[in-house]
Design a protein around this motif. Sequence first.
Motif, PDB file in Angstrom:
ATOM      1  N   ALA A   1      -3.101 -26.580   3.846  1.00  0.00           N
ATOM      2  CA  ALA A   1      -4.124 -26.374   2.831  1.00  0.00           C
ATOM      3  C   ALA A   1      -3.789 -25.251   1.870  1.00  0.00           C
ATOM      4  N   ASP A   2      -2.871 -24.368   2.232  1.00  0.00           N
ATOM      5  CA  ASP A   2      -2.604 -23.192   1.411  1.00  0.00           C
ATOM      6  C   ASP A   2      -1.232 -23.214   0.749  1.00  0.00           C
ATOM      7  N   GLN A   3      -0.599 -24.384   0.647  1.00  0.00           N
ATOM      8  CA  GLN A   3       0.688 -24.490  -0.022  1.00  0.00           C
ATOM      9  C   GLN A   3       0.669 -25.634  -1.030  1.00  0.00           C
ATOM     10  N   ARG A   4       1.428 -25.445  -2.112  1.00  0.00           N
ATOM     11  CA  ARG A   4       1.507 -26.450  -3.160  1.00  0.00           C
ATOM     12  C   ARG A   4       2.956 -26.615  -3.597  1.00  0.00           C
ATOM     13  N   LEU A   5       3.274 -27.826  -4.010  1.00  0.00           N
ATOM     14  CA  LEU A   5       4.591 -28.134  -4.546  1.00  0.00           C
ATOM     15  C   LEU A   5       4.445 -28.271  -6.062  1.00  0.00           C
ATOM     16  N   ARG A   6       5.179 -27.441  -6.806  1.00  0.00           N
ATOM     17  CA  ARG A   6       5.128 -27.495  -8.270  1.00  0.00           C
ATOM     18  C   ARG A   6       6.432 -28.104  -8.782  1.00  0.00           C
TER      19      ARG A   6
ATOM     20  N   GLN B   1       9.180 -25.639  -7.142  1.00  0.00           N
ATOM     21  CA  GLN B   1       8.767 -24.436  -6.425  1.00  0.00           C
ATOM     22  C   GLN B   1       7.735 -24.798  -5.369  1.00  0.00           C
ATOM     23  N   VAL B   2       7.695 -24.006  -4.308  1.00  0.00           N
ATOM     24  CA  VAL B   2       6.602 -24.048  -3.340  1.00  0.00           C
ATOM     25  C   VAL B   2       5.865 -22.725  -3.466  1.00  0.00           C
ATOM     26  N   VAL B   3       4.571 -22.792  -3.761  1.00  0.00           N
ATOM     27  CA  VAL B   3       3.757 -21.594  -3.927  1.00  0.00           C
ATOM     28  C   VAL B   3       2.542 -21.683  -3.022  1.00  0.00           C
ATOM     29  N   SER B   4       1.994 -20.539  -2.686  1.00  0.00           N
ATOM     30  CA  SER B   4       0.752 -20.526  -1.907  1.00  0.00           C
ATOM     31  C   SER B   4      -0.415 -20.767  -2.842  1.00  0.00           C
ATOM     32  N   ASP B   5      -1.584 -21.032  -2.274  1.00  0.00           N
ATOM     33  CA  ASP B   5      -2.764 -21.255  -3.104  1.00  0.00           C
ATOM     34  C   ASP B   5      -3.186 -19.997  -3.843  1.00  0.00           C
ATOM     35  N   LEU B   6      -2.719 -18.827  -3.374  1.00  0.00           N
ATOM     36  CA  LEU B   6      -3.017 -17.568  -4.054  1.00  0.00           C
ATOM     37  C   LEU B   6      -1.958 -17.216  -5.098  1.00  0.00           C
TER      38      LEU B   6
ATOM     39  N   GLY C   1     -12.815 -18.883   1.965  1.00  0.00           N
ATOM     40  CA  GLY C   1     -13.935 -18.130   2.495  1.00  0.00           C
ATOM     41  C   GLY C   1     -13.820 -16.650   2.202  1.00  0.00           C
ATOM     42  N   ASN C   2     -13.145 -16.326   1.081  1.00  0.00           N
ATOM     43  CA  ASN C   2     -12.964 -14.930   0.682  1.00  0.00           C
ATOM     44  C   ASN C   2     -12.341 -14.109   1.818  1.00  0.00           C
ATOM     45  N   ASP C   3     -11.230 -14.612   2.356  1.00  0.00           N
ATOM     46  CA  ASP C   3     -10.589 -13.967   3.505  1.00  0.00           C
ATOM     47  C   ASP C   3      -9.881 -12.675   3.095  1.00  0.00           C
ATOM     48  N   ALA C   4      -9.268 -12.011   4.082  1.00  0.00           N
ATOM     49  CA  ALA C   4      -8.670 -10.701   3.845  1.00  0.00           C
ATOM     50  C   ALA C   4      -7.555 -10.764   2.805  1.00  0.00           C
ATOM     51  N   ALA C   5      -6.724 -11.816   2.853  1.00  0.00           N
ATOM     52  CA  ALA C   5      -5.609 -11.918   1.914  1.00  0.00           C
ATOM     53  C   ALA C   5      -6.097 -12.070   0.478  1.00  0.00           C
ATOM     54  N   SER C   6      -7.092 -12.914   0.285  1.00  0.00           N
ATOM     55  CA  SER C   6      -7.603 -13.111  -1.072  1.00  0.00           C
ATOM     56  C   SER C   6      -8.345 -11.878  -1.570  1.00  0.00           C
ATOM     57  N   ARG C   7      -9.096 -11.215  -0.691  1.00  0.00           N
ATOM     58  CA  ARG C   7      -9.796  -9.992  -1.098  1.00  0.00           C
ATOM     59  C   ARG C   7      -8.813  -8.904  -1.510  1.00  0.00           C
TER      60      ARG C   7
ATOM     61  N   ALA D   1     -10.996 -20.434  -7.433  1.00  0.00           N
ATOM     62  CA  ALA D   1     -11.205 -21.607  -6.579  1.00  0.00           C
ATOM     63  C   ALA D   1     -10.544 -21.426  -5.224  1.00  0.00           C
ATOM     64  N   ALA D   2      -9.346 -20.840  -5.213  1.00  0.00           N
ATOM     65  CA  ALA D   2      -8.615 -20.651  -3.953  1.00  0.00           C
ATOM     66  C   ALA D   2      -9.320 -19.667  -3.040  1.00  0.00           C
TER      67      ALA D   2
END
Length: 284
Positions: A249-254, A121-126, A191-197, A185-186
């Motif tokens: 920086a915001d994508q991961r391979l699982r 899978q490819v997932v975002s850091d969120l 920086g606590n951006d709009a998407a994460s908030r 952590a993400a």
Amino acid sequence: MEPNRPDLADFLRVSRERLTPRDVGLAEGPRRRTPGLRREEVAILASMSADYYMRLEQARGPRPSTEVLAALAGALRLTEDERDHLYLLAGHRPPEGARAGEYLRPGLRYLLDRLDGVPVQVVSDLGDLLAQNDLALALFGCVCAVAEEDRNIVLRWFTDPAVRGHFEAAEHEEQARQLVADLRAATTRRGNDAASRALVARLRAASPEFAALWDRHEVAVRRSHPYRLVHPDLGRIDLDCEVLATPAADQRLRIFTPPPGTTTVLDDLRTLGPQHRHETTRRP
């Protein structure tokens, strides 16, 4: 990290000497004996005193702040890799790299298509599911059978009881803690951006359990961990998950691999076919 002052001084000098005034929009001027830029010119471009910059090239003075390093990276026209090297030499963690959002680079999609022997899978850091191969679809069909805005691993865990039904009850508490600690952590990295908030606010409103865990402020990046699933067709499946960083920086391979000696589970997943969905979680 402690700064490496001699190497920092040498890197600044070499970076300065390889630039010409024309490279940075300055006039050449007469009687130029110094190779590349003068120290005073770098100081002007970086909005700092010439004396301060000179002390950096002489391996003296206080450790430069991240603001100073950012200004120097711009003044010296450093690449992203060179900028990160500068930060590390000064004893600072480099800034986060560029984000890709939902865009998958062609090379990453090619890799996803070629890794067809194991679930990937490819997932975002969120925790947003961005892509997966056929074996991952057979394994986690319940994740894909919902609206796009709900394809978030953390959100599904805390708002859909059926998702937890695919995990051993004894592991629910630890799984929840790990998901929240990784999300914490993400959000900090972002920086606590709009998407994460927005995601955290939605989770807090939907799940008192999430809110309680979030308030504990536990932080732990998930890099590798076991998965113990109860598949509706195949029963209990034991897998190991390796989380690999991607250029963004915001994508991961699982990558999910079976423990040694248990590769037959992959053959069983293949028999389900790429169109398999978990009936217990199918949406109308």
